[in-house]
Design an enzyme around this catalytic site. Structure first.
Site, short mmCIF file in Angstrom:
data_model
loop_
_atom_site.label_atom_id
_atom_site.label_comp_id
_atom_site.label_asym_id
_atom_site.label_seq_id
_atom_site.Cartn_x
_atom_site.Cartn_y
_atom_site.Cartn_z
N THR A 98 0.85 -1.18 0.00
CA THR A 98 0.00 0.00 0.00
C THR A 98 0.90 1.24 0.00
OG1 THR A 98 -1.71 -1.22 1.18
CG2 THR A 98 -1.79 1.17 1.38
N THR A 122 -4.23 1.70 -2.44
CA THR A 122 -3.69 0.35 -2.46
C THR A 122 -4.31 -0.51 -3.55
OG1 THR A 122 -3.23 -1.56 -1.03
CG2 THR A 122 -5.40 -0.55 -0.83
N ASP A 137 -9.73 -9.03 1.70
CA ASP A 137 -9.92 -8.26 2.93
C ASP A 137 -11.31 -8.46 3.52
OD1 ASP A 137 -7.42 -7.27 3.21
OD2 ASP A 137 -7.88 -5.21 2.64
N SER A 154 -10.92 -2.05 5.98
CA SER A 154 -9.54 -1.65 5.72
C SER A 154 -8.87 -1.21 7.00
CB SER A 154 -9.53 -0.49 4.71
OG SER A 154 -8.24 0.05 4.56
N SER A 155 -7.54 -1.15 6.96
CA SER A 155 -6.76 -0.59 8.07
C SER A 155 -6.17 0.77 7.73
CB SER A 155 -5.62 -1.55 8.45
OG SER A 155 -6.12 -2.77 8.91
N GLY A 183 -0.69 -2.76 5.97
CA GLY A 183 -1.76 -3.66 6.34
C GLY A 183 -2.33 -3.35 7.70
#
Length: 578
Positions: free
Chosen positions: A381, A399, A423, A452-453, A473
């Site tokens: 990402t 990403t 994901d 998502s993170s 991540g």
């Protein structure tokens, strides 16, 4: 290398002032330096020098931070196919200086109608990891092209023909291959070479990309040019859309023209919290980052971190991380599909309750934290941070998920598709490629956005304003956390970008640390508390940040030294009166 927490501790302790032992006549207070109304210029930090230069060039041409963001994002989509691209998505946290409005532009990919949980199971009922991570079934409907058009038309000053011009030129003429591209291709070559569109791009000269060679992407240049000419319809309809649909079908996947044409970005209200005099604006769901940051920072606010030794400080941070990641697993997903107890999870009172469950000298085994029932984009990402002379801000993370995404380039488009479907919780309770798992809140449904993170963030005090974010991540959240603590401790932008990193994500129950982030004594003390510690991991992440000191009226940028092709730069500008 000194430990992460030791570096933070030294900086924090430098602000501790001893109280007088006896009463003394009051000392007249020094005059408080005035804060500047706006920055002295613009600053851009990104993961590639060509992207940073493109962003600053938009400023020189009379554009604002939002125009620069379109240029930076598009160039990164060309020069970092290992990390992001038009076939992926992202989050853009914006602040408009004139109105003071902050908005979170959600360009996360969405699930196609065909992506039911059953479609990702093999004959034995187990998760089919190849289908989840490679090729057309692993790809969600891309969101990044829609974000570029939306940001340019809604917030920018320059036309897309200007802001996309650098990316079009670099895609057409090429750029030098660097080590991460070569290494990433080598790790994914067996998958990537399944697909004729990918072979046409990366094997155009007959062999795999090598450092120093020039990578040209003429089909991607044409796709970008169509977006510049036609806006959304240059990607989601017409020639490009037909080629995307045909490519997915050729490889056995199922997208429809209606769901491709129907993709829209969402504008969401950011999350906001306060920590030790800092006002922090960050990512709401479908990112888990802001919620986790709020939980962790508000939980650890009950301790004076500067007064704890390295082991105690790490213990407190890890226990707060553990609890936040447990809540991520259970509660978070796409807010358009899932009812999230957001007010409770981000409440100081909830954090106080979490704090009360932390033993000061013993680790809490993750299995003892209820998880009924009972969730990492890859390091590849990318993130960039921008501030302009008017005070407009952009913190953006984008990403394609794993290294080179799905590995599949759609022939005739140059577009490398993401593999964000991994994901989702494709099979409840089964970990994805990075060891994180989820349940019903993050199960796939048509049009739903996967959790998502990514945690693009802005933090501001009375005399300083910073923009920061990172890839990595599920470790994105803790990278940004350490960056916030670093700024709070008085570190410079470059020192923040370089901080050694630690991480804990509830499951697996282990403290991850870069080599040198924790010294031997700290590791021993943590183990004595019951923590499992992996203290020798390779480096991760790629934090990019810019900062404005409002009292000195200076700008600075920080780019992660783990990434040798990144660049942070400042453009000082003469200011006309408003």
């Amino acid at each position: 290398m000194r430990s992460t927490l030791h570096v933070l501790s030294v900086a924090l302790l430098s602000f501790v002032v001893a109280l007088p032992l006896a009463a003394k006549p009051p000392i007249p207070a020094a005059p408080v330096a005035a804060v500047a109304a706006r920055p002295p210029g613009a600053a851009v930090a990104s993961a590639h020098s060509l992207a940073t230069e493109a962003g600053l060039d938009m400023i020189r041409q009379g554009g604002n931070a939002f125009d620069a963001a379109v240029a930076v994002s598009a160039v990164l989509s060309v020069v970092e196919p290992v990390s992001s691209g038009l076939g992926g998505g992202g989050f853009f946290l914006l602040r408009d200086a004139r109105s003071g409005r902050e908005v979170f532009v959600d360009a996360r990919e969405t699930a196609p109608e065909s992506a039911t949980p059953e479609a990702y199971l093999d004959a034995k009922g187990d998760l089919d990891r190849d289908r989840a991570q490679n090729g057309p079934w692993s790809a969600g409907i891309p969101g990044l092209p829609a974000a570029l058009v939306h940001i340019a038309s809604t917030y920018g000053k320059l036309p897309l023909s200007t802001t996309l011009a650098p990316a079009i030129g670099i895609a057409r003429d090429g750029f030098p291959v660097y080590a991460r591209l070569e290494k990433g291709y080598a790790s994914r070559s067996k998958v990537m070479e399944r697909y004729r569109g990918t072979r046409a791009v990366f094997l155009a000269d007959g062999d795999a990309p090598r450092v120093g060679e020039t990578l040209r992407q003429p089909e991607l240049a044409r796709t970008l040019a169509l977006i510049a000419q036609k806006g959304r319809d240059g990607f989601y309809r017409g020639d490009t859309a037909k080629k995307l649909l045909a490519a997915v079908k050729e490889e056995g996947g199922r997208w429809t023209a209606a769901e491709l044409a129907g993709y829209r970005v969402r504008e969401r209200e950011p999350l906001r919290l306060n920590y030790r005099g800092w006002h922090i604006t960050t990512a709401p769901p479908p990112s888990s980052g802001g919620v986790a940051l709020a939980e962790i920072l508000q939980t650890v606010s009950g301790w004076d971190l500067a007064k704890l030794d390295d082991a105690q400080r790490t213990h407190v941070l890890v226990e707060a991380m553990r609890r936040a990641y447990r809540d991520r697993t259970i509660y978070l997903g796409d807010p358009d599909f899932v009812k999230i107890p957001l007010a409770r999870l981000t409440s100081p009172d909830y954090a106080a309750g979490l704090r009360a469950t932390i033993h000061p000298e013993k680790a809490t085994p993750s299995e003892l934290l209820s998880g009924q029932p009972a969730p990492l984009e890859d390091d590849e990402t990318t993130h960039f941070s921008i501030i302009d002379a008017d005070g407009n801000l952009v913190s953006a993370t984008q990403t394609v998920n794993l290294t080179y995404g799905s590995g599949m380039v759609a022939p005739g488009t140059g577009v490398l598709l993401n593999n964000e479907m991994d994901d989702f919780a494709l099979k409840p309770g089964t970990a994805n490629a990075f060891g994180v798992m989820g349940f019903e809140a993050n199960a796939p449904k048509a049009g739903k956005r996967m959790l998502s993170s990514m945690t693009p963030s802005i933090m501001e005090s009375s005399d300083k304003l910073t923009v920061l974010g990172a890839p990595g991540g599920s470790r994105i959240i803790t990278e940004v956390l350490l960056g916030i603590l670093g700024y709070d401790a008085g570190l410079s932008a470059q020192q923040v970008a370089a901080l050694p990193r630690i991480h804990h994500q509830w499951m697996p129950d282990v403290i991850s640390a870069e080599a040198g982030a924790l010294d031997a004594a700290t590791v021993s003390a943590l183990q004595a508390m019951g923590h499992k510690v992996n203290a020798g991991e390779s480096t991760w992440g790629n934090l990019q940040t810019v900062a404005w000191d409002k009292r000195a009226n200076t700008l600075e940028g920080g780019t992660d030294p783990r990434n040798p092709v990144g660049k942070a730069d400042v453009l000082v500008q003469a200011q006309a009166p408003r």
